[in-house]
Design a protein around this motif. Structure first.
Motif, PDB file in Angstrom:
ATOM      1  N   ARG A 300     -70.097   3.450  63.201  1.00 58.76           N
ATOM      2  CA  ARG A 300     -69.156   3.058  62.137  1.00 58.76           C
ATOM      3  C   ARG A 300     -67.778   2.712  62.712  1.00 58.76           C
ATOM      4  O   ARG A 300     -67.051   1.898  62.152  1.00 58.76           O
ATOM      5  CB  ARG A 300     -68.995   4.196  61.133  1.00 58.76           C
ATOM      6  CG  ARG A 300     -70.146   4.414  60.193  1.00 58.76           C
ATOM      7  CD  ARG A 300     -69.709   5.420  59.127  1.00 58.76           C
ATOM      8  NE  ARG A 300     -70.806   5.881  58.325  1.00 58.76           N
ATOM      9  CZ  ARG A 300     -71.328   5.200  57.303  1.00 58.76           C
ATOM     10  NH1 ARG A 300     -70.849   4.003  57.011  1.00 58.76           N
ATOM     11  NH2 ARG A 300     -72.337   5.705  56.606  1.00 58.76           N
ATOM     12  N   ALA A 304     -65.086  -4.171  63.330  1.00 63.55           N
ATOM     13  CA  ALA A 304     -65.878  -5.035  62.458  1.00 63.55           C
ATOM     14  C   ALA A 304     -65.723  -6.496  62.859  1.00 63.55           C
ATOM     15  O   ALA A 304     -64.630  -6.939  63.247  1.00 63.55           O
ATOM     16  CB  ALA A 304     -65.462  -4.846  61.007  1.00 63.55           C
ATOM     17  N   ALA A 305     -66.808  -7.237  62.784  1.00 62.32           N
ATOM     18  CA  ALA A 305     -66.774  -8.665  63.072  1.00 62.32           C
ATOM     19  C   ALA A 305     -65.983  -9.401  62.002  1.00 62.32           C
ATOM     20  O   ALA A 305     -65.816  -8.914  60.881  1.00 62.32           O
ATOM     21  CB  ALA A 305     -68.199  -9.207  63.145  1.00 62.32           C
ATOM     22  N   SER A 306     -65.522 -10.586  62.344  1.00 67.05           N
ATOM     23  CA  SER A 306     -64.781 -11.402  61.388  1.00 67.05           C
ATOM     24  C   SER A 306     -65.613 -11.652  60.141  1.00 67.05           C
ATOM     25  O   SER A 306     -66.784 -12.013  60.222  1.00 67.05           O
ATOM     26  CB  SER A 306     -64.396 -12.731  62.038  1.00 67.05           C
ATOM     27  OG  SER A 306     -63.754 -13.579  61.112  1.00 67.05           O
ATOM     28  N   GLY A 307     -65.033 -11.407  58.978  1.00 70.51           N
ATOM     29  CA  GLY A 307     -65.735 -11.620  57.723  1.00 70.51           C
ATOM     30  C   GLY A 307     -66.576 -10.441  57.274  1.00 70.51           C
ATOM     31  O   GLY A 307     -67.202 -10.493  56.219  1.00 70.51           O
ATOM     32  N   THR A 308     -66.589  -9.381  58.062  1.00 72.13           N
ATOM     33  CA  THR A 308     -67.351  -8.185  57.724  1.00 72.13           C
ATOM     34  C   THR A 308     -66.399  -7.083  57.286  1.00 72.13           C
ATOM     35  O   THR A 308     -65.451  -6.751  58.003  1.00 72.13           O
ATOM     36  CB  THR A 308     -68.178  -7.698  58.942  1.00 72.13           C
ATOM     37  OG1 THR A 308     -69.057  -8.739  59.351  1.00 72.13           O
ATOM     38  CG2 THR A 308     -68.977  -6.458  58.590  1.00 72.13           C
ATOM     39  N   GLU A 309     -66.649  -6.515  56.119  1.00 72.88           N
ATOM     40  CA  GLU A 309     -65.754  -5.484  55.600  1.00 72.88           C
ATOM     41  C   GLU A 309     -65.942  -4.151  56.305  1.00 72.88           C
ATOM     42  O   GLU A 309     -64.989  -3.403  56.518  1.00 72.88           O
ATOM     43  CB  GLU A 309     -65.973  -5.309  54.091  1.00 72.88           C
ATOM     44  CG  GLU A 309     -65.556  -6.514  53.264  1.00 72.88           C
ATOM     45  CD  GLU A 309     -65.734  -6.279  51.781  1.00 72.88           C
ATOM     46  OE1 GLU A 309     -66.101  -5.140  51.405  1.00 72.88           O
ATOM     47  OE2 GLU A 309     -65.493  -7.211  51.003  1.00 72.88           O
ATOM     48  N   VAL A 311     -68.895  -1.748  59.026  1.00 67.02           N
ATOM     49  CA  VAL A 311     -70.142  -1.626  59.781  1.00 67.02           C
ATOM     50  C   VAL A 311     -71.009  -0.611  59.041  1.00 67.02           C
ATOM     51  O   VAL A 311     -70.613   0.548  58.871  1.00 67.02           O
ATOM     52  CB  VAL A 311     -69.871  -1.150  61.226  1.00 67.02           C
ATOM     53  CG1 VAL A 311     -71.190  -0.955  61.976  1.00 67.02           C
ATOM     54  CG2 VAL A 311     -68.978  -2.150  61.953  1.00 67.02           C
ATOM     55  N   ARG A 317     -76.432  -0.214  52.347  1.00 65.54           N
ATOM     56  CA  ARG A 317     -76.161  -1.175  51.276  1.00 65.54           C
ATOM     57  C   ARG A 317     -77.087  -0.922  50.082  1.00 65.54           C
ATOM     58  O   ARG A 317     -76.678  -0.985  48.931  1.00 65.54           O
ATOM     59  CB  ARG A 317     -76.333  -2.604  51.791  1.00 65.54           C
ATOM     60  CG  ARG A 317     -76.017  -3.674  50.748  1.00 65.54           C
ATOM     61  CD  ARG A 317     -76.172  -5.072  51.309  1.00 65.54           C
ATOM     62  NE  ARG A 317     -75.100  -5.417  52.239  1.00 65.54           N
ATOM     63  CZ  ARG A 317     -75.216  -5.470  53.558  1.00 65.54           C
ATOM     64  NH1 ARG A 317     -76.387  -5.211  54.119  1.00 65.54           N
ATOM     65  NH2 ARG A 317     -74.202  -5.803  54.327  1.00 65.54           N
TER      66      ARG A 317
END
Length: 366
Positions: A300, A304-309, A311, A317
């Motif tokens: 966690r 976080a990758a770009s565009g990812t809110e 991990v 989910r």
């Protein structure tokens, strides 16, 4: 209520919201009306609505008309009682005799956990099952009891073997659930890019699908769910190779092959296997729990990758969506409702009152 947004759609869809308990009652009534023994109907309904609640609509109530059709065709024995026929050390063989897949795999996991409680590891092969739905439901049964659960199922050709342009293997899924603080870590994946149910869901929704999901009768890529006849393997040779190995473990190992029979034009069924691992046979349970928590925190904490809110952990989910849908209602597509309604009228089953009538959803912006 705010308008919900669906991704992977090329057009608007029309949804209707239902309480989870109402949807489960409706599902059980339809299955009972279609010939399922009451216990099978209840267990199957729980698995289907569990999938809908988690957003796996491809494995939800849209399957019911097909299940009833399979009863009428003699492909499901709706009153069979799955039984353990043999045991040898940590291995048991359960004969399902064509019983509904949910009851068969619940029985297999119960047997695997029972063995693991005594011997540290339990393996139960389930022969001659039928479609079992979202197999994460069964690994969750083990994880909730403090065991690691592993489930695989094997069915007839639905997916291209890498390098072939027709179906040669199946979408054979695998699920692993691991106890953790709060919700278990839950991996539930198909060996194809998507499960067949997602194509079915797109047909019900009247939407196109992304490129790479399937091919048409000529082996050409297609985004039209009406034309897709063969699914494509996840990761090319990786997905088809994993599917083949699951066929060996679940089917050939218990002398009940599926793929070779089907490709030779002979009748074939389905098989499954359930594995349970008793954590205390491997390590101290408290140490395991601490190290799982440390592992989760480490992952966690990754940038976080770009565009990812955020991990997320496997299954996270789905757990969040289940909480939301259980609270606010489960959306069912117009096409699915139409097929369920037609079946309900034929079987004399009352339809539930929706929480919210039809509303439109739209694809997410690119």
């Amino acid at each position: 209520m705010a308008r919900q947004v669906l991704s992977n759609s090329a057009a608007t869809d029309v949804m209707t919201l239902y309480r989870a308990e109402d949807l489960q009652t409706y599902a059980a009534a339809l299955l009972t009306g279609g010939g399922f023994a009451p216990v099978h109907a209840e267990q199957t309904a729980r698995v289907l609505v569990w999938a809908n609640a988690r957003g796996a609509d491809s494995h939800g109530v849209l399957r019911i008309p097909r299940y009833v059709e399979m009863v009428e065709q003699g492909k499901i024995n709706p009153v069979a009682t799955p039984e353990v026929k043999s045991s040898n050390g940590a291995v048991s063989i359960l004969e399902a005799d064509g019983a509904p897949g949910a009851s068969s795999m619940l029985g297999a996991m119960d047997e695997a956990v029972d063995i693991a409680g005594r011997l540290g590891i339990g393996w139960c092969s389930a022969r001659n099952i039928t479609h079992a739905g979202a197999i994460g439901y069964y690994t969750m049964q083990a994880a909730r009891r403090g065991y690691v659960g592993i489930v695989m199922t094997a069915s007839g050709p639905l997916m291209a073997y890498h390098g072939a342009r027709v179906s040669g293997v199946s979408t054979n899924p695998v699920s692993i659930a691991v106890p953790a603080a709060g919700n278990p870590l839950l991996l539930d994946m198909s060996t194809s890019n998507v499960a067949l149910g997602k194509i079915m869901a797109a047909k019900d929704a009247g939407t196109m699908v992304p490129e790479g999901w399937g091919i048409d009768k000529d082996g050409a890529a297609s985004t039209d769910p009406q034309k897709i006849v063969t699914l494509t393997p996840l990761g090319g040779p990786k997905g088809s190779g994993l599917s083949l190995m699951i066929e060996i473990l679940a089917s050939v190992l218990v002398s009940n092959p599926v793929i070779s029979e089907a490709l030779s034009g002979r009748s074939a069924t389905m098989n499954g296997l359930a594995l349970a691992l008793n954590i205390q046979a491997f390590t101290n349970a408290d140490v395991f729990a601490r190290q799982i928590a440390e592992l989760v925190a480490s992952i966690r904490g990754l940038p976080a990758a770009s565009g990812t809110e955020a991990v997320l952990m496997p299954g996270e989910r789905g757990f969040a969506m289940a909480d939301q849908r259980t609270r606010d209602g489960i959306p069912i597509a117009k096409g699915t409702l139409k097929r369920l309604s037609e079946l309900a009228q034929r079987l004399g089953v009352s339809e539930p009152t929706p929480l919210q009538a039809a509303y439109e959803t739209r694809p997410a912006a690119p």
